[in-house]
Enzyme design. Structure first.
Site, mmCIF file in Angstrom:
data_model
loop_
_atom_site.group_PDB
_atom_site.id
_atom_site.type_symbol
_atom_site.label_atom_id
_atom_site.label_comp_id
_atom_site.label_asym_id
_atom_site.label_seq_id
_atom_site.Cartn_x
_atom_site.Cartn_y
_atom_site.Cartn_z
ATOM 1 N N GLU A 130 0.859 -1.192 0.000
ATOM 2 C CA GLU A 130 0.000 0.000 0.000
ATOM 3 C C GLU A 130 0.891 1.237 0.000
ATOM 4 O O GLU A 130 1.395 1.658 1.030
ATOM 5 C CB GLU A 130 -0.919 0.012 1.215
ATOM 6 C CG GLU A 130 -1.918 1.161 1.183
ATOM 7 C CD GLU A 130 -2.772 1.243 2.438
ATOM 8 O OE1 GLU A 130 -3.785 1.947 2.395
ATOM 9 O OE2 GLU A 130 -2.410 0.619 3.447
ATOM 10 N N GLN A 142 -0.954 7.885 5.487
ATOM 11 C CA GLN A 142 0.387 7.624 4.948
ATOM 12 C C GLN A 142 1.235 8.897 5.056
ATOM 13 O O GLN A 142 0.709 10.015 5.134
ATOM 14 C CB GLN A 142 0.278 7.206 3.473
ATOM 15 C CG GLN A 142 -0.689 6.075 3.212
ATOM 16 C CD GLN A 142 -0.054 4.712 3.322
ATOM 17 O OE1 GLN A 142 1.150 4.583 3.485
ATOM 18 N NE2 GLN A 142 -0.867 3.674 3.220
ATOM 19 N N ALA A 220 -10.194 7.510 0.784
ATOM 20 C CA ALA A 220 -9.031 8.013 0.044
ATOM 21 C C ALA A 220 -9.238 7.950 -1.467
ATOM 22 O O ALA A 220 -8.336 7.590 -2.228
ATOM 23 C CB ALA A 220 -7.756 7.268 0.443
ATOM 24 N N ASP A 274 -8.051 -3.508 7.544
ATOM 25 C CA ASP A 274 -7.114 -2.378 7.575
ATOM 26 C C ASP A 274 -6.684 -2.109 9.022
ATOM 27 O O ASP A 274 -6.507 -0.964 9.432
ATOM 28 C CB ASP A 274 -7.744 -1.124 6.958
ATOM 29 C CG ASP A 274 -6.701 -0.075 6.562
ATOM 30 O OD1 ASP A 274 -5.496 -0.392 6.594
ATOM 31 O OD2 ASP A 274 -7.102 1.060 6.243
#
Length: 381
Positions: A130, A142, A220, A274
């Site tokens: 990812e 991130q 996202a 996740d």
């Protein structure tokens, strides 16, 4: 071993059956009560009366649990995570990396590839990469400092370190050079449209180029809009595109989870967790990819308030999808077993209770609580 008198999932529905296990594989599916055992065989019978018997779950997208993260590159940590997942009925796992520089990613994927699965640990069936080939404006949790365009050369080096174990790679198709990466690499790895600002046309181009997956649908990425349909509509139109969704009760409203199953069908939806290193623990402050995140209840956020991932395992997500979101049990089970196995190219080996498949199974009571877990032919719970 015989898993007796349960309602066994056959890939489409539940039927009263006995499941016979020999070694590490399912050998026969028989009518309930088809065989009798004397007292000496009693230890070989797992009574599933009044219970559902489903394949072991497969999580294709999660980062950690019980205080550990795969990005720690710790073999001990991988063992702790894998044992925890197995205890939750998640018998196969696809460890997921973060957006990091190559010199950090290389030892991470190498540590996963080198791990020797012990008894009682979920089997590692792939690595999900990812990032870092994502959009700087859709990084979520991130680290934007490490976002970069996709590189075939870098990916090949990482795949070599991973001994070919990278099965999924996230790509934002609108970023410079990324569409060509998809075109060149989609025959070797399953490319997922992810962390993206792409519109409908660019998403269609990505699927034309070979992308076949969508990472945590709705999160996202641009949302559905009647004049700007975006990547979700583009993916829904393709019968060969699978879509992940986080049904933890935090990331997606129940109505949108139901809509996703209606748009894609239950043959293409994949439940994921996740989950973060905080999964299985309590409230507190934790680390993810070099950033701090904070857990309160079942919500994990970074400092700016963005969701950081979940603190639910995929069994809990499946239970939530059924109990509170109105997803039929058969559809939820497919999305956590059959469909992820197919996406990883493991159909015929995992994701079903059928002769010749690896003997991973979970026995659930009528409220979908775990009664027993069978891992590679052995009852571990």
């Amino acid at each position: 071993m015989r898993i007796a008198n349960g309602k066994v999932f056959d890939g489409q529905c539940f039927r009263e059956r006995d499941v016979v296990v020999e070694g590490q594989a399912f050998s026969r599916i028989e009518a309930s009560g088809a065989a009798t055992c004397d007292a000496g065989d009693a230890d070989d019978i797992l009574d599933a009366s009044g219970c559902y018997v489903i394949p072991g779950l497969i999580d294709v997208h999660f980062h950690g649990a019980m205080g550990h993260d795969f990005c720690d590159a710790s073999d001990e940590g991988i063992s702790v995570i894998a044992a925890y997942e197995a205890s939750r009925g998640v018998t196969s796992i696809c460890p997921t990396t973060m957006t990091l520089p190559e010199e950090r990613l290389a030892p991470i994927v190498a540590s996963v590839a080198a791990h020797e699965t012990a008894a009682g640990e979920a089997g590692i069936v792939g690595i999900n990469m990812e990032g870092p080939y994502i959009a700087p404006d859709k990084v979520g949790a991130q680290n934007p400092a490490y976002v970069r365009s996709a590189s075939i050369e870098e990916f090949d080096r990482l795949q070599q370190q991973a001994k070919g174990l990278i099965k999924l790679v996230d790509v934002a198709p609108e970023q410079p050079g990324n569409l060509e990466f998809i075109r060149q690499m989609s025959h070797d790895v399953r490319v997922s449209v992810a962390h993206t600002c792409t519109g409908y046309d660019d998403a269609c181009a990505a699927f034309d180029a070979g992308a076949r997956h969508m990472t945590h649908l709705f999160n996202a990425m641009p949302s559905l809009h009647h004049r700007e349909p975006g990547p979700i509509a583009a993916g829904a139109e393709r019968n060969d595109v699978t879509a992940e969704i986080i049904a933890d009760g935090v990331h997606i409203h129940p109505a949108m989870v139901r809509l996703a199953f209606a748009l894609f069908g239950d043959d293409r939806m994949i439940l994921i967790s996740d989950s973060l290193r905080a999964c299985g623990l309590g409230d507190g402050e934790y680390e993810l990819g070099g950033q701090q995140f904070f857990v309160k209840g079942n919500r994990a956020t970074i400092a700016n308030g963005s969701l950081a991932g979940s603190v639910s395992d995929v069994m809990a997500c499946m239970r939530t999808a059924v109990r509170t979101m109105g997803i039929p049990l058969t559809s939820a089970v497919k999305a956590a077993t059959v469909n992820p196995a197919r996406a990883l190219g493991l159909d015929g080996k995992l994701g079903a209770i059928a002769p010749g498949y690896q003997a991973d199974a979970v026995v659930l009571d009528c409220d979908l609580n775990i009664k027993h877990v069978v891992l590679r032919g052995k009852a571990i719970a």
